[in-house]
Every structure is written in structure tokens, then in C-alpha cells.
Write a protein that holds these residues in place. Structure first.
Motif, PDB file in Angstrom:
ATOM      1  N   HIS A  23       0.829  -1.201   0.000  1.00 50.80           N
ATOM      2  CA  HIS A  23       0.000   0.000   0.000  1.00 50.80           C
ATOM      3  C   HIS A  23       0.868   1.257   0.000  1.00 50.80           C
ATOM      4  CE1 HIS A  23      -3.259   2.768   0.962  1.00 50.80           C
ATOM      5  NE2 HIS A  23      -2.542   3.212   1.978  1.00 50.80           N
ATOM      6  N   ALA A  24       1.885   1.276   0.868  1.00 51.61           N
ATOM      7  CA  ALA A  24       2.753   2.450   0.953  1.00 51.61           C
ATOM      8  C   ALA A  24       3.553   2.644  -0.329  1.00 51.61           C
ATOM      9  CB  ALA A  24       3.688   2.310   2.155  1.00 51.61           C
ATOM     10  N   ARG A  25       4.019   1.562  -0.916  1.00 49.16           N
ATOM     11  CA  ARG A  25       4.791   1.662  -2.161  1.00 49.16           C
ATOM     12  C   ARG A  25       3.936   2.216  -3.291  1.00 49.16           C
ATOM     13  NH1 ARG A  25       4.731  -1.390  -6.402  1.00 49.16           N
ATOM     14  NH2 ARG A  25       3.769  -3.197  -5.375  1.00 49.16           N
ATOM     15  N   GLU A  26       2.723   1.654  -3.450  1.00 49.90           N
ATOM     16  CA  GLU A  26       1.848   2.115  -4.508  1.00 49.90           C
ATOM     17  C   GLU A  26       1.423   3.564  -4.284  1.00 49.90           C
ATOM     18  OE1 GLU A  26      -1.238  -0.801  -4.444  1.00 49.90           O
ATOM     19  OE2 GLU A  26      -0.117  -2.217  -5.726  1.00 49.90           O
ATOM     20  N   VAL A  60      16.257  -2.883   7.045  1.00 51.60           N
ATOM     21  CA  VAL A  60      15.391  -2.673   5.886  1.00 51.60           C
ATOM     22  C   VAL A  60      14.160  -1.875   6.291  1.00 51.60           C
ATOM     23  CG1 VAL A  60      13.931  -3.823   4.160  1.00 51.60           C
ATOM     24  CG2 VAL A  60      16.192  -4.748   4.710  1.00 51.60           C
ATOM     25  N   ALA A  61      13.581  -2.201   7.449  1.00 46.24           N
ATOM     26  CA  ALA A  61      12.408  -1.469   7.928  1.00 46.24           C
ATOM     27  C   ALA A  61      12.726   0.015   8.099  1.00 46.24           C
ATOM     28  CB  ALA A  61      11.927  -2.067   9.246  1.00 46.24           C
ATOM     29  N   VAL A  67      12.327   6.053   3.017  1.00 48.75           N
ATOM     30  CA  VAL A  67      12.019   6.210   1.589  1.00 48.75           C
ATOM     31  C   VAL A  67      10.533   6.473   1.362  1.00 48.75           C
ATOM     32  CG1 VAL A  67      11.978   5.012  -0.642  1.00 48.75           C
ATOM     33  CG2 VAL A  67      13.992   4.852   0.834  1.00 48.75           C
ATOM     34  N   LEU A  68       9.680   5.792   2.116  1.00 48.23           N
ATOM     35  CA  LEU A  68       8.240   5.875   1.888  1.00 48.23           C
ATOM     36  C   LEU A  68       7.553   6.917   2.766  1.00 48.23           C
ATOM     37  CD1 LEU A  68       7.486   2.048   1.590  1.00 48.23           C
ATOM     38  CD2 LEU A  68       7.748   3.699  -0.271  1.00 48.23           C
ATOM     39  N   GLY A  69       8.299   7.543   3.665  1.00 49.97           N
ATOM     40  CA  GLY A  69       7.712   8.574   4.509  1.00 49.97           C
ATOM     41  C   GLY A  69       6.666   8.036   5.467  1.00 49.97           C
ATOM     42  N   THR A  70       6.920   6.877   6.031  1.00 49.00           N
ATOM     43  CA  THR A  70       5.949   6.239   6.926  1.00 49.00           C
ATOM     44  C   THR A  70       6.343   6.405   8.393  1.00 49.00           C
ATOM     45  OG1 THR A  70       7.126   4.150   6.487  1.00 49.00           O
ATOM     46  CG2 THR A  70       5.088   4.558   5.263  1.00 49.00           C
ATOM     47  N   GLU A  71       7.110   7.479   8.683  1.00 46.23           N
ATOM     48  CA  GLU A  71       7.601   7.740  10.034  1.00 46.23           C
ATOM     49  C   GLU A  71       8.352   6.508  10.531  1.00 46.23           C
ATOM     50  OE1 GLU A  71       4.250   9.093  12.307  1.00 46.23           O
ATOM     51  OE2 GLU A  71       4.202  11.026  11.259  1.00 46.23           O
ATOM     52  N   ASP A  72       7.888   5.857  11.600  1.00 43.49           N
ATOM     53  CA  ASP A  72       8.601   4.664  12.088  1.00 43.49           C
ATOM     54  C   ASP A  72       7.696   3.436  12.070  1.00 43.49           C
ATOM     55  OD1 ASP A  72       6.878   5.418  14.084  1.00 43.49           O
ATOM     56  OD2 ASP A  72       8.303   5.133  15.730  1.00 43.49           O
ATOM     57  N   PHE A  73       6.699   3.423  11.172  1.00 45.24           N
ATOM     58  CA  PHE A  73       5.719   2.323  11.162  1.00 45.24           C
ATOM     59  C   PHE A  73       6.389   0.965  10.970  1.00 45.24           C
ATOM     60  CE2 PHE A  73       3.151  -0.682   8.757  1.00 45.24           C
ATOM     61  CZ  PHE A  73       2.057  -0.825   9.589  1.00 45.24           C
ATOM     62  N   PHE A  74       7.211   0.827   9.936  1.00 43.25           N
ATOM     63  CA  PHE A  74       7.790  -0.483   9.647  1.00 43.25           C
ATOM     64  C   PHE A  74       8.818  -0.882  10.703  1.00 43.25           C
ATOM     65  CE2 PHE A  74       6.282   0.798   5.387  1.00 43.25           C
ATOM     66  CZ  PHE A  74       5.435  -0.274   5.159  1.00 43.25           C
ATOM     67  N   LEU A  75       9.569   0.089  11.213  1.00 45.30           N
ATOM     68  CA  LEU A  75      10.538  -0.225  12.265  1.00 45.30           C
ATOM     69  C   LEU A  75       9.831  -0.691  13.526  1.00 45.30           C
ATOM     70  CD1 LEU A  75      13.497  -0.280  13.050  1.00 45.30           C
ATOM     71  CD2 LEU A  75      13.290   2.109  13.778  1.00 45.30           C
TER      72      LEU A  75
END
Length: 279
Positions: A23-26, A60-61, A67-75
């Protein structure tokens, strides 16, 4: 590259993380290849993260969040997807194995994990960890037995194992354990749950003398190859490496006994082990 299939976010933390990554990539307007270039990984690696066949590591997270500007969601969330009942070096491969449609494996000195009996697995785990507590060994055995449940599906995965003759002649756990292990192996082959070929001693030098390998194919993700050593493991998605190891596996099957002759040898050795156990 084919797009990733829709995932059920409730199925696992890794599926949720993969769906969120897609979703974030798209949303960022990036293809898998474009995102991979920014992370210095392959596009197929991104596809495997989205499909849930690869574990998202913390480094990677962190890059994905940047890169995707998702703050720290994936981490923040990659830790939940990284929890595993398997040893660290094997966890990612075991979890990928569960989603594979085809598994091709060559093993030098062991019966492959998916084809082991509990008693055989227990002897192997105890040999690896001679000072471990009994409950720790039983947890490892339970995890290995649970892996083998994928063979309960009559349609998937295709499991093709080339087993070195040395693995059949090494009396892991004693002769009674080996007799049971080889009967189990023969039963799986006769039921069509696995294609089994034995690489005989008389084959001499062969293409995989330096180690074992496992090739895994998936319906909606690029293929993987897994290499394993003593306490170490490496999962690769590089197309050139996968292609080379697929050729290696083809050479092994050409040197091995036919499935019919392999089954005959396995059953003969099982009888030998059982007979020698008699008073």
C-alpha cells in the motif's frame, strides 16, 4: 514482474506488514524495482516482502520508513513479524518453505527435515545441543514435526528430495530409529507425497559436494535458494544464483538413482536396520 496477490492481513503479522508495504509503495508511485533500487536490493526482494515470503529485518524497515515517509511504522512493527519458533539462521527459510508450491532439496548427511520422524529429529537435535534441557529439545522437535504438516495437503507442495546415501547409512539415534525413519521415508514416496532419489556412493564426484541446498518456488513471488552450514544459513533471491543452483540440482538428479531404484534401496536398508535389531 507479476504483482503481489491480495493478502489476508489477519493471517499473520508478516502478511499485515507485507500488505502495508504494498500500500505504501503504490501510494508513493513506485514499482517494486524502483523501490528496490532506493534500498539497494532487488525488486524481487521487495516482492517477497510484500508476499510475506521474506522476513523484514530492522535495517530494511528503517530504510523503508525513510524512503516511503511512513515515520517509524515499519521499524515499530517488524519485530512482531520476526518472532519465530525456529533457530535464527533457519527461521526465514522455514517460514518461506511453508508458502512454497515446489521444494527441491539436496541433503548430504541427514534425512531432510520435512521427511524426518519425531524420533529421528530428536536424535538430531540432541546431537546438535547435547547440554540442552529436555523441554528445549522437545520444542525443537515439535517445530520440525509441525513443518512436516505441509505434506498433509494432497496437492501442494511438490517435494523433490535428493538424499546422499551417507544419510541413509549413518545410524542416527540407533538402528531402531533408522528402521522407522526409512520406513516413513519409503511410505511418503509410495503415497506420492515426495519424490525421493538417492545419490549413491558410486556416483563419485558430483556438483554439490560442498554443501546442501534447497530451492523453493512460489505462486506469486520469485524463487529462493537456501544454503545451510553448521549453525548458519543463507537465503538468496538473486536470479543468477537461483538459476545456477537449479542447474546444480538438475545435475544431481541425473547422477542419482531413479525414484524406483531409490525406493528399493531405502526399503532394503530399513529391513537391514530392523533385522539387526532382532536378538
Amino acid at each position: 514482474m507479476p504483482g503481489p496477490k491480495d493478502l489476508d492481513p489477519s493471517s499473520s503479522p508478516r502478511a499485515l506488514l507485507g500488505a502495508e508495504l504494498r500500500h505504501a509503495r503504490e501510494k508513493a508511485g513506485l514499482s517494486q524495482e524502483e523501490l528496490g533500487q532506493r534500498l539497494f536490493v532487488s525488486g524481487s526482494f521487495v516482492g517477497q516482502l510484500e508476499a510475506g515470503t521474506r522476513r523484514m529485518q530492522r535495517d530494511v524497515a528503517r530504510q523503508l520508513d525513510e524512503v516511503l515517509g511512513t515515520e517509524d511504522f515499519f521499524l515499530r512493527n517488524c519485530g512482531a513479524s520476526a518472532k519465530s519458533k525456529y533457530p535464527e539462521h533457519f527461521a526465514e527459510a522455514a517460514e518461506a518453505e511453508a508458502g512454497a508450491t515446489e521444494i527441491r532439496e539436496y541433503v548430504q548427511l541427514l534425512i531432510p527435515g520435512l521427511l524426518q520422524t519425531p524420533a529421528y529429529a530428536r536424535a538430531v537435535c540432541r546431537a546438535y545441543q547435547p547440554t540442552a534441557k529436555e523441554e528445549e529439545i522437545e520444542e525443537l522437535v515439535a517445530a520440525r514435526v509441525e513443518r512436516a504438516r505441509v505434506l498433509g495437503d494432497p496437492t501442494a507442495p511438490l517435494l523433490w528430495a535428493v538424499i546422499d546415501e551417507a544419510a541413509l547409512r549413518r545410524a542416527v539415534g540407533g538402528r531402531e530409529v533408522m528402521a522407522e525413519a526409512l520406513r516413513h521415508l519409503a511410505e511418503l514416496a509410495r503415497r506420492g507425497r515426495a519424490i525421493v532419489q538417492v545419490l549413491p556412493f558410486e556416483a563419485g564426484a558430483h556438483a554439490a559436494m560442498e554443501g546442501s541446498l534447497k530451492l523453493m518456488d512460489f505462486e506469486d513471488a520469485p524463487p529462493l535458494v537456501y544454503f545451510e552450514g553448521v549453525g548458519t544459513g543463507r537465503l538468496e533471491d538473486d536470479p543468477a544464483i537461483v538459476r545456477h543452483q537449479r542447474f546444480t540440482y538438475q545435475l544431481l538428479t541425473a547422477c542419482a538413482l531413479s525414484p524406483q531404484n531409490s525406493l528399493a534401496l531405502i526399503e532394503s536398508l530399513a529391513q537391514d536396520y530392523a533385522y539387526e535389531e532382532q536378538p
